[in-house]
Design an enzyme around this catalytic site. Structure first.
Site, short mmCIF file in Angstrom:
data_model
loop_
_atom_site.label_atom_id
_atom_site.label_comp_id
_atom_site.label_asym_id
_atom_site.label_seq_id
_atom_site.Cartn_x
_atom_site.Cartn_y
_atom_site.Cartn_z
N HIS A 164 5.70 -30.47 -30.47
CA HIS A 164 5.14 -29.13 -30.69
C HIS A 164 3.89 -29.16 -31.56
CE1 HIS A 164 8.52 -27.38 -28.70
NE2 HIS A 164 9.37 -27.73 -29.63
N ASP A 181 12.64 -33.09 -23.21
CA ASP A 181 13.23 -32.23 -24.23
C ASP A 181 13.42 -30.85 -23.60
OD1 ASP A 181 13.36 -32.10 -27.52
OD2 ASP A 181 12.77 -30.18 -26.65
N HIS A 208 12.66 -28.08 -24.73
CA HIS A 208 11.53 -27.20 -25.06
C HIS A 208 10.23 -27.74 -24.48
CE1 HIS A 208 14.59 -26.46 -28.18
NE2 HIS A 208 14.11 -25.23 -28.22
N ASP A 217 18.48 -32.01 -26.74
CA ASP A 217 18.81 -30.59 -26.84
C ASP A 217 19.11 -29.96 -25.48
OD1 ASP A 217 16.20 -30.87 -26.08
OD2 ASP A 217 15.34 -29.60 -27.64
#
Length: 357
Positions: free
Chosen positions: A169, A206, A208, A286
């Site tokens: 991120h 991931d 995200h 995740d």
């Protein structure tokens, strides 16, 4: 006096962009993040400094900030790995970080409030920044060192795993989502400069979206980004999404079977679309069923199968691959990652042979 013709540099003054590239090259070439690793070591990178423990404050975020150490503990206790085989990285210095990051961004990390926002733990804003540097940002900088070194080891040994990193991120100018440094972007720039690598594929699995590296490599044809993520959750960065080469958008509740089918199809498309010389695999856990932030429903065996498919993708094409562990917000993540590494070893997709010790 003889009059010499003007040099090419005097005919064509350097542009600011050229100067930036020259400074970046100099920083990379003088860095200590790359160093020679003895053959008795395996390309698995970890340091006790990775783990974050700070008066219990780390427990205010759902991320398991001790998972990195527990992964190695599982592997060592089961005889899969000898602690003497593990490679210890060095901390990324300010000059190393400036290869990607701006001076302004790094200066902003001297504000406790800024760091608190990035790591999503509000009480951190009240703490002296010197403590945050030591207890939070130093562990992150060690992991950055591990991610960069993983590129060199992957090129030399065919594969590597940084038991940490994957701060996808964070971009050159902005952190967020528990990501303070852009280790993926740094790893790739070092590979371009030092490893004779011209084309890199990022496989970001991931849960995200990896908006940080997507911003950093926007419109850079040397980097192919395959990002498979839950479109219903953070960061929903639509500007960054425009720079994903191949996106696979999932919905909350996606099951193991559906997930693995999407992945198989995506890898087949990527195989035909791009010919990388290095694969950076962001292997967040995740996606596990029950993860409070990922919101997908992939089983532990599904994660193991996912990792195996990605390693097979690279092995079949003889492409060096480095893996980063990235996100994962349940205590069970460490166990699943250790089991996946064990499976990769059993399937001979990685070599953790201890016969040299």
């Amino acid at each position: 006096m003889a009059k010499f013709p003007p040099t090419s540099s005097s005919l064509s003054p350097r542009s600011p962009a050229d100067s930036d590239v020259a400074v970046r090259t100099k920083r990379i070439r003088s860095s200590k993040l790359y160093f020679d690793i003895p053959s008795a070591k395996v390309p698995l990178i970890y340091s006790k400094s990775y783990d974050i423990s700070f008066l219990g404050i780390e427990k205010l975020h759902p991320f398991d900030s001790s998972k990195w150490g527990r992964i190695c503990e599982f592997l060592i206790s089961e005889g899969i790995l000898n602690k003497n085989q593990i490679v210890e990285p060095v901390e990324a210095s300010k000059d190393d970080l400036l290869v990607v990051h701006t001076e302004e961004y790094l200066a902003s990390l001297k504000s406790s409030l800024t760091v608190a926002i990035i790591i999503e733990i509000p009480p951190v804003a009240l703490l002296p920044n010197c403590l945050i540097q030591q207890k939070v940002l130093f562990p992150f900088r060690k992991q950055v060192g591990g991610s960069v070194l993983a590129g060199k080891l992957a090129k030399e040994r065919g594969w590597s795993i940084n038991v940490g990193g994957g701060f996808h991120h964070c971009s050159s100018r902005k952190g967020g989502g528990f990501c303070a440094y852009a280790d993926i972007s740094l790893c790739i720039h070092y590979a371009f400069e030092c490893l004779n690598v011209r084309r890199v594929m990022i496989i970001d699995l991931d849960a995200h979206q990896g908006n940080g590296h997507e911003i950093d490599f926007a419109n850079d044809g040397r980097v192919y980004i395959l990002d498979m993520y839950n479109r219903n959750i953070y960061p929903q960065d639509f500007e960054a999404r425009a720079h994903i080469t191949q996106k696979v958008e999932l919905v909350s509740g996606t099951s193991t079977e559906v997930y693995l089918k999407y992945l198989e199809d995506a890898l087949e498309v990527a195989k035909r679309a791009f010919d990388p010389e290095l694969v950076v695999y962001n292997a967040g856990t995740d996606i596990l069923d029950g993860d409070p932030l990922g919101r997908l429903k992939v089983s532990p065996q599904g994660v193991i199968a996912r990792d195996e498919k990605v390693f097979q993708f690279a092995r079949q094409r003889n492409i060096p691959l480095l893996m980063l562990t990235s996100g994962g917000y349940m205590k069970s993540s460490a166990r699943v990652i250790a089991d996946s590494i064990k499976n990769l070893s059993m399937k001979r997709l990685i070599d953790l042979d201890m016969s040299n010790l």
